[in-house]
Write a protein that holds these residues in place. Structure first.
Motif, mmCIF file in Angstrom:
data_model
loop_
_atom_site.group_PDB
_atom_site.id
_atom_site.type_symbol
_atom_site.label_atom_id
_atom_site.label_comp_id
_atom_site.label_asym_id
_atom_site.label_seq_id
_atom_site.Cartn_x
_atom_site.Cartn_y
_atom_site.Cartn_z
ATOM 1 N N GLU A 110 -106.629 40.991 20.701
ATOM 2 C CA GLU A 110 -105.505 41.188 21.601
ATOM 3 C C GLU A 110 -105.643 40.337 22.863
ATOM 4 O O GLU A 110 -106.757 40.123 23.348
ATOM 5 N N PRO A 111 -104.529 39.851 23.431
ATOM 6 C CA PRO A 111 -104.590 39.116 24.707
ATOM 7 C C PRO A 111 -105.230 39.964 25.799
ATOM 8 O O PRO A 111 -104.986 41.179 25.879
ATOM 9 N N GLU A 112 -106.044 39.329 26.604
ATOM 10 C CA GLU A 112 -106.768 39.957 27.715
ATOM 11 C C GLU A 112 -107.887 40.895 27.272
ATOM 12 O O GLU A 112 -108.500 41.563 28.101
ATOM 13 N N GLN A 113 -108.141 40.978 25.988
ATOM 14 C CA GLN A 113 -109.287 41.757 25.509
ATOM 15 C C GLN A 113 -110.563 41.061 25.973
ATOM 16 O O GLN A 113 -110.645 39.830 25.994
ATOM 17 N N THR A 114 -111.557 41.836 26.363
ATOM 18 C CA THR A 114 -112.782 41.261 26.917
ATOM 19 C C THR A 114 -114.006 41.744 26.155
ATOM 20 O O THR A 114 -113.990 42.802 25.528
ATOM 21 N N LEU A 115 -115.063 40.960 26.240
ATOM 22 C CA LEU A 115 -116.341 41.306 25.628
ATOM 23 C C LEU A 115 -117.452 40.758 26.504
ATOM 24 O O LEU A 115 -117.524 39.552 26.740
ATOM 25 N N CYS A 116 -118.309 41.652 26.996
ATOM 26 C CA CYS A 116 -119.463 41.229 27.791
ATOM 27 C C CYS A 116 -120.562 40.798 26.824
ATOM 28 O O CYS A 116 -121.075 41.615 26.062
#
Length: 345
Positions: A110-116
């Protein structure tokens, strides 16, 4: 724009700032105690999915990424500033793997999904934290911890509702050009398409559906033959496969070859809903086309749609079947084949 769908990068989070040793030295404060502040935490490395990227080309030139270190602590119990996080933009549809272990760390859909992907190191403690009844004037502090370091493998898997598959020269590029505004290279020799092509096909309701023309698969594609090994992964996210078979070739053998490759590749591709279309029927007489379609239906145990991507014959009926299948599949499994998930850092 060059299409790059795999990349390896090195990421390193910031080191935590060191704690310091300091004591209060103030006028009219006769018994100043320890006042060394803590170091700030190091910055983390965070991947962010964005819509305006369609390739991993940027990572062909930049392989190493490092976040900022935290600042050391200050006197008067002041904590050092935290290092700023480092966001790295990737296309939607990027799967992130640990390059050393092969572990899937996250799937950014998804757009703007993040993962550190690399956590910043903790800041060290200043000497104020070591004050005790037995030690009224501690003269030591702790250094900051190093940030995480990782080697990552990024794999882009196209986000398309419908994947068009078939042997080379089955007419996949011609079909996607006929159905959408996409203008892929079309020629009468094998492997004309060297990269996946995307096209948006409008439903009667006006909504757009993304079709992907997957480069030609051949026998042994799952083992690296031809171009299939490089691009089979792009079929993984599709909800529906549109299988094109060339009526002027050997339709039965061609159909079976692709089915065997999907089965050998695994990952559920052989069980993905399929629509079978017999292309280039304009190149043979109607009686021959009908006979071949009947044979293909017997072998595949599914309805065959005779079409001509060049003359647009049969495309309306084919599209109606595609929309109907997608609607049924969406109502029962709204996100199963797209790999949609929530990824948090």
């Amino acid at each position: 724009m060059q299409f790059i769908d795999q990349a390896e990068i090195e990421v390193e989070a910031g080191k935590g700032g060191d704690g310091i040793v300091a004591f209060r030295r103030e006028k009219y404060v006769p018994a100043g105690g320890p006042s060394g502040g803590n170091g700030g935490r190091g910055g983390s490395v965070i991947l962010v999915a964005v819509e305006n990227l369609q390739t991993l080309l940027d990572f062909k030139y930049a392989h190493r990424f490092k976040a900022k270190d935290g600042d050391r602590g200050g006197p008067s119990n002041r904590t050092g500033a935290a290092g700023s996080d480092l966001p790295i933009e990737v296309p939607c549809g990027t799967a992130v793997y640990d390059a050393e272990t092969g572990e899937l760390l996250g799937d950014l859909v998804e757009p703007e999904q993040t993962l550190c992907v690399a956590m910043g190191g903790k800041g060290g403690l200043g000497n104020k934290h070591f004050l005790s009844n037995n030690n009224r004037a501690p003269e030591y502090a702790l250094p900051g911890l190093p940030g995480e370091r990782r080697s990552l493998r990024l794999e882009l898997k196209l986000l398309a509702e419908v994947g068009i598959i078939g042997l080379p020269n089955a007419g996949k590029s011609t079909l996607i050009a006929a159905l959408s505004a996409a203008r892929p290279k079309v020629a009468d020799y094998p492997f004309t398409t060297l990269v996946p092509n995307l096209g948006v096909v409008r439903k009667p309701t006006g909504d757009g559906t993304v079709f992907a023309d997957i480069p030609g698969l051949i026998e042994g594609a799952h083992q690296g033959a031809g171009l299939g090994h490089d691009f089979l992964r792009h079929i993984e996210r599709t909800r529906l496969l549109l299988h094109l078979v060339d009526v002027t070739a050997d339709p039965i053998a061609d159909y079976q070859t692709i089915q065997q490759e999907l089965q050998a590749y695994g990952r559920g591709l052989a069980d993905r809903p399929q629509i079978l279309a017999l292309n280039k029927v304009d190149a043979v007489d109607q009686e021959t086309a009908e006979a071949i379609a009947q044979q293909l239906e017997t072998v595949s145990q599914t309805k065959v749609f005779p079409i001509s991507a060049v003359t647009r014959k049969g495309l309306e009926e084919l599209l109606q079947q595609i929309w109907s299948t997608l609607d049924q599949f969406t109502s029962t499994q709204p996100s199963a084949q797209r790999g949609e998930q929530t990824v948090t850092g």
